[in-house]
Enzyme design. Structure first.
Site, mmCIF file in Angstrom:
data_model
loop_
_atom_site.group_PDB
_atom_site.id
_atom_site.type_symbol
_atom_site.label_atom_id
_atom_site.label_comp_id
_atom_site.label_asym_id
_atom_site.label_seq_id
_atom_site.Cartn_x
_atom_site.Cartn_y
_atom_site.Cartn_z
ATOM 1 N N LYS A 65 97.803 6.883 -1.617
ATOM 2 C CA LYS A 65 97.300 7.455 -2.868
ATOM 3 C C LYS A 65 97.420 6.425 -3.979
ATOM 4 O O LYS A 65 98.392 5.654 -4.030
ATOM 5 C CB LYS A 65 98.105 8.723 -3.198
ATOM 6 N N SER A 140 95.812 17.006 -6.545
ATOM 7 C CA SER A 140 95.202 15.789 -7.000
ATOM 8 C C SER A 140 94.961 14.750 -5.905
ATOM 9 O O SER A 140 94.199 13.810 -6.128
ATOM 10 C CB SER A 140 96.062 15.165 -8.091
ATOM 11 N N SER A 165 99.811 18.995 -5.168
ATOM 12 C CA SER A 165 98.763 17.997 -4.902
ATOM 13 C C SER A 165 98.611 17.573 -3.464
ATOM 14 O O SER A 165 97.681 16.843 -3.146
ATOM 15 C CB SER A 165 99.028 16.748 -5.722
HETATM 16 N N1 GLN Z 1 97.618 20.856 -10.243
HETATM 17 C C1 GLN Z 1 98.960 20.574 -10.628
HETATM 18 C C2 GLN Z 1 98.989 19.839 -11.934
HETATM 19 O O1 GLN Z 1 97.974 19.507 -12.417
HETATM 20 C C3 GLN Z 1 99.681 19.784 -9.564
HETATM 21 C C4 GLN Z 1 99.195 18.403 -9.427
HETATM 22 C C5 GLN Z 1 100.119 17.524 -8.663
HETATM 23 O O2 GLN Z 1 100.869 17.988 -7.807
HETATM 24 N N2 GLN Z 1 100.115 16.240 -8.979
HETATM 25 O O3 GLN Z 1 100.016 19.589 -12.472
#
Ligand code: GLN
Length: 458
Positions: A65, A140, A165
């Site tokens: 990632k 994400s 995410s």
């Molecule tokens: N959707 C959640 C956020 O925006 C989790 C995203 C993540 O785990 N990086 O915080």
């Protein structure tokens, strides 16, 4: 017909017996990766410098990632403000994969700094779902899951979750994703979103691939002060369901899309008819999880992002005006809309006078949520629930959502992330995941149930 459409295990077996021409394999893999990337925008960059394969992984491709640092490869966390930032070092998890003989195939696309649930907040294009390009890959870590779903080669993906995410894209792309216990995998070299929540984990096609990856990346690292004092080990799973006690929290079945409810219940019944037992339980603090998560996550993010000012990393501009004018010019251009929203929210929550009212209160709620989980795990082995409240949404639907509606999509993934307990999403329907949650450091238990389910569903 692609002769390299093998499972990871089969790839390792054939490599071991000298049956794989690695040069040919990796050329074909990179070609396929580029082709899918062109169509679906799954990667931030692709590595052209292939390696000489060595055991134990024999040059197995591993995508990383974009927010996990890789020496010599741009690491921009999906953000324009980090464009051009090429770290001189590897994150511990990346170094361990390289030491084990893995090939870092490139950086997978993501929401900027992890801010999002659909990967629509990336500065490097929006990844599209390989099973239906009109739908989101989730986020994400959308690119990570998209590559696993799209490219028919043996490989695994290293990714990260703060509030869901890993699970969200795994569910939406019909692949498997593990978020380990907080502190089990070193965060050294991770471009942080919210330090008390971030966890590095894995996405792969099969549970056994996750077991392999976890055995390489988990374990204490002295360079991460929150790293748990747990030795690196070979994870072993037992996929017998006999005697497994499953808890099904009723709050996790409220306001679901009908197809999700059906698929997840069918999965639970299948586990039951093969030796497990289940009981419906209640997790009454579930309704407070989103609010407290977004206060803590944005508070921590807003301080972390202060270092992005066009001086040390990534985006630079001609030095003009005083420092305030310079920082503002870089940040105006470099941060996307969602990053700006979160900086404002987080900075507000941390303001003197509000700290007690928001941040400290959110921390107390977080403790209550963890206590709720602990009560369940005193009597049950795993919690089974849907991963996301809906199947992968179409971009046309996402466009109509407000920021708040976006955040509400995380209602089921935020509680386990908040408490730092391990969880895994396994496919149980089209664009739908079954979420299995375990107590701290009980990775083997959830992996065992996930493997059992995967076997039954075939
Ligand atoms: N959707 C959640 C956020 O925006 C989790 C995203 C993540 O785990 N990086 O915080």
């Amino acid at each position: 017909m692609n002769k390299y459409d093998l499972s990871v295990t089969e790839f390792l077996r054939q490599s071991h017996s000298g049956n794989i021409d690695y040069n040919d394999f990796i050329i074909n893999y990179l070609e396929a990766l580029k082709e899918f990337d062109k169509k679906l925008r799954l990667m931030q960059c692709i590595n052209e410098k292939t390696i000489r394969p060595s055991s134990d992984l024999y040059g197995l491709p591993v995508t990383v990632k974009d927010n996990i640092c890789t020496a010599g490869m741009q690491s921009s966390a999906g953000s324009k403000i980090l464009q051009g930032y090429v770290p001189p070092f590897d994150a511990t998890s990346v170094a361990r994969i390289k030491d084990a003989g893995g090939f870092i195939a490139g950086k997978s696309n993501q929401d900027e700094f992890g801010f999002g649930t659909f990967s629509t907040n990336s500065a490097y294009g929006i990844p599209k779902n390989p099973h239906d390009p009109e739908r989101s890959c989730g986020g994400s870590s959308g690119g990570a899951a998209g590559v696993i779903a799209a490219v028919p080669f043996p490989q695994i993906a290293l990714c990260e979750s703060t509030g869901g995410s890993i699970s969200s894209p795994a569910a939406f792309c019909n692949v498997t994703g593990l978020t380990p216990t907080y502190g089990l995998v070193s965060r050294y070299g991770l471009i942080d979103y919210a330090n008390s929540l971030d966890k590095i984990g894995l996405i792969a096609k099969r549970v056994e691939d996750i077991v392999l990856g976890l055995s390489i990346i988990a374990g204490h690292d002295k360079r991460d002060s929150t790293s748990l004092n747990v030795q690196q080990k070979q994870y072993k799973i037992n996929s017998s369901l006999r005697g497994v006690r499953i808890a099904v929290p009723k709050e996790y079945f409220e306001n679901l899309d009908e197809s999700v409810e059906k698929s997840v219940w069918a999965a639970i019944k299948l586990l039951e008819s093969n030796g497990a037992s289940y009981q419906e339980v209640s997790l009454p603090t579930t309704k407070y999880a989103l609010a407290s998560y977004y206060i803590i996550a944005t508070s921590e993010a807003s301080t972390n992002l202060a270092k992005m000012c066009g001086m040390r990393y990534g985006l630079h501009k001609p030095l003009e005006g005083n420092f305030n004018q310079y920082f503002s010019a870089v940040r105006t251009e470099g941060f996307g809309e969602e990053a700006k929203r979160r900086i404002i929210l987080g900075t507000f929550a941390r303001m003197s006078g509000y700290r007690e009212q928001y941040y400290m209160k959110a921390m107390r709620v977080r403790t209550l949520i963890t206590q709720d989980f602990k009560k369940i795990f005193a009597k049950h082995d795993v919690i089974a629930a849907p991963t996301m409240p809906t199947p992968a949404p179409r971009f046309a639907e996402i466009e109509k959502m407000s920021a708040l509606q976006n955040y509400q999509m995380d209602v089921l993934t935020v509680p386990p992330n908040h408490s730092g307990i391990p969880h895994i999403s396994v496919p149980c329907g089209d664009f739908i995941g079954l979420h299995l949650l375990g107590d701290h450091l009980q990775e083997e238990k959830i992996l065992g149930v996930a493997a059992a389910y995967e076997g039954l569903r075939k």
